[in-house]
Design an enzyme around this catalytic site. Structure first.
Site, PDB file in Angstrom:
ATOM      1  N   GLU A 313      -1.009  14.630 -33.483  1.00  0.00           N
ATOM      2  CA  GLU A 313       0.082  13.174 -33.048  1.00  0.00           C
ATOM      3  C   GLU A 313      -0.606  12.563 -31.973  1.00  0.00           C
ATOM      4  OE1 GLU A 313       1.872  12.829 -35.698  1.00  0.00           O
ATOM      5  OE2 GLU A 313       1.851  14.713 -36.352  1.00  0.00           O
ATOM      6  N   HIS A 316      -3.193   9.934 -33.398  1.00  0.00           N
ATOM      7  CA  HIS A 316      -2.686   8.969 -33.977  1.00  0.00           C
ATOM      8  C   HIS A 316      -2.775   7.897 -32.939  1.00  0.00           C
ATOM      9  CE1 HIS A 316      -2.159   9.694 -38.163  1.00  0.00           C
ATOM     10  NE2 HIS A 316      -1.009  10.694 -37.858  1.00  0.00           N
TER      11      HIS A 316
END
Length: 875
Positions: A313, A316
């Protein structure tokens, strides 16, 4: 799921109103309107939240089309433009606004009910907390919006709510203002300066505890870090996640040159969450499963999962946020690339060979069957009914393998040039998979014209090998052939570009020669090697350089030679997995004389047990039998119960004949103290495996050995491995341990999930009855996705139970899907694939599975999530 029976589906939709329309990639067009600025105001409440949205409008081009805003389950209370009311109408999942003007500010007033939102998409309530999940199309459940990835906006968010109920108010970006409001209210204003699509919007409000830390970027900029949880007890279990976050930030700077771009990075752990986590800009929302971890409650796999998902995450931020995807057909642009990045990070943080084996095992368990079934689709699909169904192993895991192949072809330095070009060229844009390939092509100086077929062709390439030796010339010739079977909507396939890391291993000394990357880009190619006095042994697809299946002439002696001598860890693992798979399949077919003999296999395992050069994690990988599902997938007509019996018999053989070796290594590993080092985790892995083999071998003290480890364990890995083995035994100590485990962890949802799963995954003769009882347990609920996955995911992953001839396993799963679809269709739809492979089974099982799918399809008001999966599975 590309082009799956498109003509039939279109015709069916005309006669079946339940069947959703198909959306095609070829029909992509930019939005008619953009919304460059968004100002949101939330008056927060669990049962009712008032939302006011101020949207700055920008017409895209010279046209007179009215403003169309996507909407789902929420309609405006009113719409104003520059203080004047506008009329609107609902039409096909959108509201059409008359009189909207470019450059004007449109104000929309909405009311949402978070505590009634069981889909866990949009704004919803979870344990007295408000949170959001907007990927893929959840934002339209908050306000009507141009809810698509290529509409990038700068957001300012004002949140106001009761101080006692919502003392913490979080959104994207950075906090710019906060203070008291009327009565017991307070407010916070957040501003995100980076344009983002609506799927990256996030809001969290609740009574939360923060674990705070900081990080200094490579340019010297300080970043405040915080991980929010519901309690001090949970907060104490976030240390590993915080370390993973800081390690990720440092790694991304060192490996990709990517620096974090805000002054704050927040993570919130949520117990009710459909996914693993969400990369919302500056405010990641996580399933508690991938944040909370400590020695007592998390096993080593949990620790690794937390590290990998936190990294994923965070990465990202650049591969997904700063450069996002133009449309949902390009999902692998951000997900495949980011999975590759998190895999590389985890390999650098831990044992790279073991990590590679783990990644391949996951790919083969989830993606290869997907490629070979009715839901097969390219990593860049051509059509879909419901985008949430495309969060698949193909898009994520196979997508990562396609990136890995490009990195292999380019080499590390040139691949970095390509990624630098990609980030610099498309920063702040909504890009496509083609944009990424072009950047790698130009930055690395490659021609990837033919390689692009990996983005458009579904299926797993099959490679056949033939190695011949000419003694007169000392020449070895390797002939490779590739084929790609038809998949739904794709009957004709072209040859792919397949980089195969290859070496030749001397048949006597075991020395390696001619190590190279052979690029197979034709249907058939031959490669020659000179200087040999005898035929060598082929080591191919070393490191799993390509996501393919390699078929070589069966030669147990050659495979055993690779296990003993190959210096590529994955190649050794692969050789032993093939040996074991061939042996199990031969036992099923009653042709054991064609596979490795008992004595040879025992000798090979014994040598690996005694090899002091092996790290324990690698030893455990080598000595673990291939899964029942993997072996069954190799059969033309799948026979899960026969494979289960043959595999269990092989475990018993190895457990009995090597009992002294298993017991010796078990005792040695038991003396290793707890730590999160690779060596300590490897020791626990090997300890648990040795115990499992002793149990399988029927050791007289098996149950007591398990219970003693369970009772004395100072960590969850040892406790769980002991209980997992004990759960399969019909012994009074089983119930004693299960009760003790439950009593100790009652109230800890993540650990109780393990309690459900261990029982549902067991090989106990009464496992079906145990699962039936667990469905009615007071702690079981359909409202929490983790709990549903814990029980029903385990059921579907236990072949001997799920495929029981009675059909009871299929019926259980079907009942759950129907019930859950009414409240959480996204989670329900993800349980269809275990039923969708019905054509691979015998007539009785296949008929039962098809009937289950038909029963689901007949449900009135079935969601489009589940409908798509069922329709495609039925064919």
């Amino acid at each position: 799921m590309a082009d799956i029976r498109q003509q039939d589906m279109t015709a069916d939709a005309a006669t079946n109103p339940q069947q959703p329309a198909v959306i095609y990639r070829k029909d992509y067009a930019p939005p008619g309107w953009y919304i460059p600025k968004v100002a949101l105001e939330f008056m927060l409440g669990l049962s009712e939240t008032k939302v006011t949205a101020h949207l700055t409008l920008q017409r895209n081009g010279d046209h007179d089309r009215p403003l169309a805003l996507d909407v789902d389950n929420v309609l405006p209370d009113s719409i104003m433009q520059n203080g004047q009311p506008l009329t609107w109408r609902e039409e096909g999942g959108q509201i059409i606004v008359d009189g909207a003007a470019s450059g004007a500010v449109l104000t929309i007033y909405c009311t949402v009910q978070p505590d009634q939102n069981t889909t866990l998409m949009g704004l919803y309530a979870s344990n007295a907390m408000l949170c959001t999940q907007c990927e893929a199309e959840g934002f339209r459940r908050i306000i009507p919006f141009v809810d698509r990835p290529d509409n990038l906006s700068v957001y300012t968010v004002r949140m106001q709510g009761d101080k006692a109920a919502f003392p913490v108010l979080l959104s994207n970006g950075e906090l710019t203002e906060s203070g008291d409001a009327d009565g017991d209210q307070h407010y916070a204003v957040w501003h995100d300066p980076w344009p983002k699509p609506s799927y990256l919007f996030a809001l969290v409000a609740g009574d939360l505890v923060a674990n705070r830390d900081s990080f200094t970027t490579m340019s010297g900029k300080p970043v405040d870090l915080a991980i929010y949880t519901r309690s001090e007890e949970d907060s104490a279990r976030t240390g590993h996640a915080m370390k993973a976050l800081k390690d990720s930030m440092r790694w991304d700077e060192q490996v990709y040159g990517r620096e974090y771009d805000l002054g704050v990075f927040n993570i919130v752990a949520v117990s009710d969450f459909n996914m693993g986590a969400m990369e919302n800009k500056g405010l990641n929302v996580f399933n508690t499963r991938y944040i909370l971890a400590d020695q007592d409650t998390a096993n080593d796999g949990d620790f690794d999962g937390v590290e990998g998902v936190v990294a994923h995450e965070y990465f990202h931020n650049w591969s997904g946020n700063r450069v996002t995807c133009r449309d949902w057909f390009q999902l692998s642009l951000k997900e495949g690339f980011t999975v590759f990045r998190d895999q590389s990070f985890s390999a650098d943080m831990n044992s790279a060979p073991v990590k590679r084996i783990e990644d391949v095992r996951i790919l083969r368990a989830a993606q290869f069957p997907e490629d070979a079934g009715p839901l097969a689709h390219p990593i860049r699909p051509d059509s879909y009914m419901e985008i949430s169904n495309f969060y698949t192993a193909t898009v994520y895991n196979k997508g990562a393998e396609i990136i890995r192949m490009m990195a292999t072809l380019a080499g590390p330095d040139n691949f970095r040039k390509g990624t630098d070009l990609y980030f610099d060229r498309h920063d702040g844009e909504a890009a496509t998979c083609e944009d990424f390939v072009v950047a790698i092509e130009q930055g690395a100086g490659l021609d990837l014209s033919q390689f692009r077929l990996w983005y458009s062709q579904a299926g797993t390439p099959q490679i056949t090998t033939n190695l011949s030796f000419d003694a007169d010339s000392g020449t070895v010739t390797l002939t490779l052939k590739q084929s790609l079977a038809p998949t739904p909507g794709q009957t004709e396939k072209k040859p792919m570009v397949i980089p195969l890391k290859t070496a030749l291993i001397d048949a006597d000394s075991g020395t390696k020669s001619h190590e190279d990357i052979l690029v197979l880009d034709q249907a058939e190619q031959s490669f020659t090697f000179t200087g040999f006095t005898a035929k060598p042994v082929l080591s191919i697809n070393r490191g799993f350089s390509a996501p393919v299946t390699v078929h070589s002439p069966s030669d147990p002696a050659a495979l055993a030679h690779l296990v003993r001598h190959d210096d590529d860890s994955f190649a050794r693992y692969e050789a032993l997995q093939k040996l074991l798979t061939e042996r199990i399949l031969a036992d099923v077919a009653g042709a054991s004389d064609t596979a490795i003999a008992d004595a040879d296999l025992v000798a090979l395992f014994g040598a690996l047990l005694a090899d002091e050069r092996l790290e324990e994690a690698m030893r455990a990988e080598l000595l673990t039998l291939p899964s029942e599902n993997f072996v069954t997938e190799q059969q033309a007509v799948m026979q899960p119960l026969k494979v289960h019996a043959a595999r269990q018999a092989l475990r018993t053989l190895l457990g009995q004949t090597l009992a002294d070796g298993w017991r010796a290594i078990y005792k040695r590993m038991a003396s290793v103290p707890f730590a999160l080092s690779g060596a300590a985790k490897g020791a626990r892995r090997m300890k648990g495996l040795a115990l499992a083999y002793l149990v399988a071998g029927g050791a007289d003290d098996a149950a007591q050995l398990c219970y003693d480890q369970f009772a004395a364990a100072d960590n969850m890995t040892d406790r769980q491995s002991a209980l997992m083995s004990l759960a399969s035994l019909d012994d009074p100590l089983r119930e004693k341990a299960l009760s003790a485990f439950y009593d100790r962890y009652q109230g800890n949802a993540l650990v109780i999930d393990k309690w459900f799963s261990m029982q549902a995954l067991s090989t106990h003769p009464d496992c079906m009855a145990h699962i039936t009882a667990l469905r009615g347990h007071p702690d079981f609920t359909l409202s929490n996705p983790n709990r549903v996955r814990a029980l029903y995911g385990a059921l579907a992953g236990n072949p001997a139970v799920f495929h029981d001839p009675s059909g009871q396993g299929y019926a259980m799963l079907t009942d759950m899907i129907i019930a859950l679809d009414a409240t959480n269709p996204q989670t329900a739809a993800r349980f269809i694939p275990p039923l969708g492979r019905w054509q691979r089974y015998d007539d009785k099982r296949g008929g039962q599975m098809r009937a289950a799918l038909e029963r689901i399809r007949a449900v009135d008001g079935l969601s489009k999530d589940t409908t798509e999966q069922v329709v495609k599975s039925l064919g």
